[in-house]
Design an enzyme around this catalytic site. Structure first.
Site, PDB file in Angstrom:
ATOM      1  N   THR A   5       0.755  -1.119  -0.119  1.00 37.09           N
ATOM      2  CA  THR A   5       0.178  -0.128   0.067  1.00 37.09           C
ATOM      3  C   THR A   5       0.899   1.368  -0.038  1.00 37.09           C
ATOM      4  OG1 THR A   5      -1.620  -1.181   1.335  1.00 37.09           O
ATOM      5  CG2 THR A   5      -1.946   1.248   1.288  1.00 37.09           C
ATOM      6  N   CYS A 102      30.454  22.297  -1.446  1.00 37.94           N
ATOM      7  CA  CYS A 102      30.767  21.438  -2.414  1.00 37.94           C
ATOM      8  C   CYS A 102      32.103  20.477  -1.983  1.00 37.94           C
ATOM      9  CB  CYS A 102      31.487  22.211  -3.688  1.00 37.94           C
ATOM     10  SG  CYS A 102      30.200  23.225  -4.241  1.00 37.94           S
TER      11      CYS A 102
END
Length: 161
Positions: A5, A102
């Site tokens: 589900t 980064c």
């Protein structure tokens, strides 16, 4: 994937979270910019020998190239080590990062800061402050004061080596 589900409440919650994050984006960016500039100006007035890593002028849209993001402020505190400052500020409940976004989880100097022609020593002294719409100017007074103390303490200790 497996058959089951669908998590309907999870799907609805994700949709609502995305809607909340993106609504009034310019107003949220503007609030972050005010807090960001307040911190930058406070640090510049209270601490000598700092370098703003990137443009000082804020930009609020993706079309404003060459301007600083309101959600980030990256500063080098010359004559310090960002890693030591990070841990000192952490003890005061202030959570910052070193280098650039980064380069998180990577060893060595940030390639982004290197591409900005920064020296190893400048990169080593860099801290990244990140903001959200919930940060306040009043919180930045505490950040300025604690950062000033931490930088001063490290620079005094460094002078004995």
């Amino acid at each position: 994937f497996r058959s089951s589900t669908e998590n309907t409440p999870g799907i609805a919650g994700t949709g609502l979270a995305a809607h909340m994050a993106c609504s009034d984006l310019m107003m949220k960016s503007s609030r972050m910019g005010i807090v960001n500039n307040y911190l930058l100006n406070g640090l510049k007035s209270e601490i000598k020998d700092i370098i703003v890593n990137g443009p000082e002028e804020l930009g609020y849209t993706m079309h404003e190239h060459g301007k600083r993001c309101p959600g980030v402020l990256n500063i080098t505190f010359e004559g310090t080590r960002g890693e030591v400052l990070l841990h000192t500020l952490e003890q005061d409940g202030i959570y910052v990062s070193t280098g650039s976004a980064c380069s998180s989880h990577k060893t060595g100097d940030s390639h982004v800061l290197q591409a900005m022609s920064m020296t190893h020593k400048e990169i080593e002294g860099a801290l990244r402050f990140s903001f959200s719409e919930f940060n306040t100017v009043e919180e930045m007074d505490y950040v300025i004061e604690r950062t000033k103390v931490a930088v001063g303490r490290f620079r005094r200790l460094g002078s004995f080596r």
